[in-house]
Design an enzyme around this catalytic site. Structure first.
Site, PDB file in Angstrom:
ATOM      1  N   ARG A 147       0.843  -1.221  -0.006  1.00 16.59           N
ATOM      2  CA  ARG A 147      -0.354  -0.122   0.021  1.00 16.59           C
ATOM      3  C   ARG A 147       0.672   1.211   0.208  1.00 16.59           C
ATOM      4  NH1 ARG A 147      -5.122   0.959   3.549  1.00 16.59           N
ATOM      5  NH2 ARG A 147      -6.142   0.108   2.271  1.00 16.59           N
ATOM      6  N   HIS A 201      -7.763   1.546  -5.824  1.00 14.45           N
ATOM      7  CA  HIS A 201      -7.768  -0.284  -4.840  1.00 14.45           C
ATOM      8  C   HIS A 201      -8.645  -1.020  -5.439  1.00 14.45           C
ATOM      9  CE1 HIS A 201      -7.430  -1.336  -1.290  1.00 14.45           C
ATOM     10  NE2 HIS A 201      -8.755  -1.037  -0.662  1.00 14.45           N
ATOM     11  N   GLN A 221      -9.828  -3.803  -3.025  1.00 15.00           N
ATOM     12  CA  GLN A 221     -11.222  -3.388  -3.129  1.00 15.00           C
ATOM     13  C   GLN A 221     -12.261  -3.801  -3.650  1.00 15.00           C
ATOM     14  OE1 GLN A 221     -12.292  -1.924   0.352  1.00 15.00           O
ATOM     15  NE2 GLN A 221     -14.244  -2.815  -0.334  1.00 15.00           N
ATOM     16  N   ASP A 246     -17.786   6.879  -0.495  1.00 15.69           N
ATOM     17  CA  ASP A 246     -16.243   7.006   0.063  1.00 15.69           C
ATOM     18  C   ASP A 246     -16.062   8.179   0.828  1.00 15.69           C
ATOM     19  OD1 ASP A 246     -14.135   5.794   0.766  1.00 15.69           O
ATOM     20  OD2 ASP A 246     -12.526   5.909  -1.060  1.00 15.69           O
ATOM     21  N   CYS A 293     -16.115   1.106   1.437  1.00 13.09           N
ATOM     22  CA  CYS A 293     -15.260   0.356   1.524  1.00 13.09           C
ATOM     23  C   CYS A 293     -14.771  -0.197   3.338  1.00 13.09           C
ATOM     24  CB  CYS A 293     -13.948  -0.039   0.667  1.00 13.09           C
ATOM     25  SG  CYS A 293     -13.382   2.393   0.857  1.00 13.09           S
ATOM     26  N   ARG A 326     -12.863  -9.785   1.851  1.00  9.07           N
ATOM     27  CA  ARG A 326     -11.766  -8.573   1.006  1.00  9.07           C
ATOM     28  C   ARG A 326     -10.959 -10.212   1.534  1.00  9.07           C
ATOM     29  NH1 ARG A 326      -9.887  -3.579   1.959  1.00  9.07           N
ATOM     30  NH2 ARG A 326      -8.017  -4.480   0.397  1.00  9.07           N
TER      31      ARG A 326
HETATM   32  N1   CP Z   1     -10.964  -0.392   3.347  1.00  5.37           N
HETATM   33  C1   CP Z   1     -10.075  -0.457   3.086  1.00  5.37           C
HETATM   34  O1   CP Z   1      -8.311  -1.011   2.061  1.00  5.37           O
HETATM   35  O2   CP Z   1      -9.644  -0.381   4.215  1.00  5.37           O
HETATM   36  P1   CP Z   1      -8.472   0.182   5.352  1.00  5.37           P
HETATM   37  O3   CP Z   1      -7.771   1.460   4.742  1.00  5.37           O
HETATM   38  O4   CP Z   1      -8.364  -0.315   6.496  1.00  5.37           O
HETATM   39  O5   CP Z   1      -6.897  -1.753   4.381  1.00  5.37           O
HETATM   40  N1  NVA Z   2     -10.135   6.629  -0.823  1.00  4.07           N
HETATM   41  C1  NVA Z   2      -9.569   6.285   0.496  1.00  4.07           C
HETATM   42  C2  NVA Z   2      -9.846   4.803   0.866  1.00  4.07           C
HETATM   43  C3  NVA Z   2      -9.593   4.334   1.770  1.00  4.07           C
HETATM   44  C4  NVA Z   2      -9.569   2.550   2.388  1.00  4.07           C
HETATM   45  C5  NVA Z   2      -8.187   6.799   0.348  1.00  4.07           C
HETATM   46  O1  NVA Z   2      -7.679   6.645  -0.148  1.00  4.07           O
HETATM   47  O2  NVA Z   2      -7.998   6.881   1.676  1.00  4.07           O
END
Ligand code: CP
Ligand code: NVA
Length: 347
Positions: free
Chosen positions: A146, A173, A176, A264, A305, A333
């Site tokens: 990530r 993502h 997700q 989101d 998400c 997930r």
């Molecule tokens: N939805 C998601 O990716 O959550 P986290 O940021 O908690 O991993």
């Molecule tokens: N759009 C959000 C998603 C988190 C899972 C971010 O990137 O912070």
């Protein structure tokens, strides 16, 4: 294996033609005896993976989910497909779901994990991504990362000789949205031909929805302020695949007839907090509440998400209401990422 054999990586198979440089998905890695190992795959984005492969991943996720059949979470899967494998999970941003679901998923499949944060690695102190990729490839069998800009992900994949999975970038993502498609189909059957409406910020998660619209063949409507419009490349991908993609400024009009309504957070991890008040003012009309959901189909689903900011992008009445499948979505997930890891390793 010498570094020269390592560098003479043989790239084979379907090369996805694109203006982007790092689109090579299938390759074989020379092994010590000069032979070549089994082909393996990176999972970098939904639009970089063929639909039949995405479908294979979803079938495998459904099968693995049903096989667990309510066993205790820590009980290993009978076939233990990751026995003897070790997976590096690298986080340069916070995470709850991605971190825990990947870690638990690897353990259920009989493998081991190393959970690392960028700042505690030399990666956060000047070591290049390419060198990090080469070194980690000598220790682990698979890398999930990530990170911030997708260039970092692509560079890691380019220089790693083990598969790399995108666990979220500023731009997408994909894990997700694979879980989201799995969740929709679990509740409502095939997503192909359905109408999905996204309310709010045209962010990284939306872009993966646009990629999925193209690959799985569903219609997608974005409703939000013009200043937060989605990445045009993601929209173009879906349109080029022949699905109907709309941008509407009126949320009630957009949600009319929706099979799935999604939102989101209004401020993503890569967004500056200084714009918070301005964003909130622009996004408030796009809050998903009962009044807005009333315009969707009676049997529509609601997804997020997570993490959510209750009473901002969605009300608790919707999040905990009859349309919501947010916790099934979070659970999936785990199942879909287990299937992605198997696919990456050709297991
Ligand atoms: N939805 C998601 O990716 O959550 P986290 O940021 O908690 O991993
Ligand atoms: N759009 C959000 C998603 C988190 C899972 C971010 O990137 O912070």
């Amino acid at each position: 294996m010498t570094s020269s054999t390592k560098q003479s990586r043989v790239w084979i198979g379907r090369l996805q033609v694109s203006h982007e440089p790092f689109q090579l998905r299938y390759y074989q890695v020379p092994v010590a005896d000069g032979s070549e190992s089994k082909a393996m795959n990176h999972f970098l984005d939904i639009h970089k993976t063929q639909t039949d492969e995405l479908r294979t991943i979803l079938s495998s996720a459904n099968e693995m989910k049903s096989r667990r059949n309510g066993q205790p979470k820590g009980m290993p899967d009978q076939d233990a497909p990751l026995a003897g494998r070790i997976v590096a999970l690298i986080f340069e941003k916070p995470s709850t779901r991605t971190r825990v679901s990947f870690d638990v998923g690897v353990r259920q499949m009989g493998g081991q994990t190393l959970v690392l944060t960028g700042s505690e690695m030399q990666l956060g102190h000047g070591e290049t991504i390419a060198d990090t990729a080469r070194v980690l490839s000598r220790y682990v069998d698979l890398i999930m990362i990530r990170t911030f800009d997708e260039e970092a992900l692509l560079e890691l994949a380019e220089h790693a000789s083990v598969p790399v999975i995108n666990g979220l970038t500023n731009q997408s993502h994909p894990c997700q949205i694979m879980a989201d498609v799995m969740t929709f189909e679990e509740h409502r059957g095939p997503i192909t031909g359905k109408k999905v409406v996204w309310c709010g910020d045209g962010n990284n998660v939306f872009s993966s929805f646009a990629h999925a619209a193209g690959q799985f063949g569903f219609d997608l409507t974005f409703t939000g302020p013009e200043t937060l419009d989605p990445d045009p490349k993601a929209l173009a991908f879906a349109r080029d695949k022949g699905v109907n993609v709309e941008i509407l400024r009126n949320p009630q009009e957009a949600v009319t007839g929706a099979d799935l309504v999604v939102t989101d957070t209004w401020i993503s991890m890569h967004d500056s907090q200084t714009a918070k008040e301005r964003r909130h003012n622009q996004l408030r009309p796009y809050q998903v509440n009962d009044a807005l959901m009333a315009h969707a189909k009676d049997d529509s689903l609601f997804m997020h998400c997570l993490p959510a900011h209750r009473e901002e992008e969605a009300t608790s009445a919707v999040m905990d209401g009859k349309h919501s499948v947010i916790f099934d979505e979070a659970e999936n997930r785990l199942h879909v990422q287990k299937a992605i890891m198997r696919w990456c390793l050709g297991l």
